[in-house]
Scaffold this motif. Structure first.
Motif, mmCIF file in Angstrom:
data_model
loop_
_atom_site.group_PDB
_atom_site.id
_atom_site.type_symbol
_atom_site.label_atom_id
_atom_site.label_comp_id
_atom_site.label_asym_id
_atom_site.label_seq_id
_atom_site.Cartn_x
_atom_site.Cartn_y
_atom_site.Cartn_z
ATOM 1 N N SER A 137 0.840 -1.204 0.000
ATOM 2 C CA SER A 137 0.000 0.000 0.000
ATOM 3 C C SER A 137 0.872 1.251 0.000
ATOM 4 N N THR A 138 0.240 2.369 -0.328
ATOM 5 C CA THR A 138 0.955 3.634 -0.472
ATOM 6 C C THR A 138 0.280 4.733 0.331
ATOM 7 N N TYR A 139 1.099 5.574 0.936
ATOM 8 C CA TYR A 139 0.644 6.797 1.610
ATOM 9 C C TYR A 139 1.278 7.971 0.864
ATOM 10 N N GLY A 140 0.501 9.014 0.602
ATOM 11 C CA GLY A 140 1.033 10.166 -0.103
ATOM 12 C C GLY A 140 0.628 11.472 0.540
ATOM 13 N N PHE A 141 1.423 12.509 0.291
ATOM 14 C CA PHE A 141 1.079 13.844 0.772
ATOM 15 C C PHE A 141 1.571 14.894 -0.218
ATOM 16 N N HIS A 142 0.878 16.036 -0.216
ATOM 17 C CA HIS A 142 1.180 17.182 -1.080
ATOM 18 C C HIS A 142 1.729 18.316 -0.226
ATOM 19 N N PHE A 143 2.546 19.147 -0.823
ATOM 20 C CA PHE A 143 3.039 20.348 -0.166
ATOM 21 C C PHE A 143 3.554 21.305 -1.222
ATOM 22 N N ARG A 144 3.849 22.506 -0.802
ATOM 23 C CA ARG A 144 4.395 23.519 -1.697
ATOM 24 C C ARG A 144 5.802 23.869 -1.237
#
Length: 148
Positions: A70-77
């Motif tokens: 499984s995969t965990y992801g996150f966004h940021f600038r």
């Protein structure tokens, strides 16, 4: 002449404030030139759950449980002036490691996929189509000194 100088100064200050505002790191942003996305996939093996806890100087993303495959992801600038960095701790039965999952000067990817293996994190190489960019875990003493 004095009015032109004032207009120029005000324009410069407004532009500087706008650029500084763009540089803030925020989680969960839509697509844009400064936005990045990190995916972390558990590649440790069947029946091995991975607990991940990622942070930056501005954001604590909390603990995440990632089952094998499984995969965990996150966004940021990223900050327009540089210096954006996220580090994560990785825990599974009998093991605890940490790694700088994103360093702005090192990682020039917009989408940055990682595969976590026991011997270290592997970043996806778009040229080969494989997770063959292998990194070593950070030393435990470095974690305590810089993040403890």
């Amino acid at each position: 002449m004095m009015n032109q100088l004032r207009v120029l100064l005000v324009t410069f200050l407004l532009a500087a404030i706008g650029v500084a505002a763009l540089g803030d790191t925020h989680v969960g942003l839509s697509d844009g030139i400064l936005n990045r996305h990190v995916n972390i996939t558990n590649g440790l093996g069947p029946d091995v759950d991975l607990t991940v806890h990622c942070k930056s100087a501005d954001d604590d993303l909390g603990k995440q449980l990632i089952h094998y495959g499984s995969t965990y992801g996150f966004h940021f600038r990223v900050n327009i002036f540089g210096g954006t960095q996220f580090y994560c701790s990785f825990k599974w039965p009998g093991q605890f490691h940490w790694f700088d999952i994103f360093i702005q000067d090192r990682d020039h990817c917009k989408n940055c996929p990682w595969l976590i293996k026991a011997d270290g994190p592997r970043r996806f190489n778009s040229e080969t189509g494989n997770y063959d960019d292998v990194y070593k875990w950070n030393k435990p003493s470095e974690f305590v000194l810089t993040h403890g």
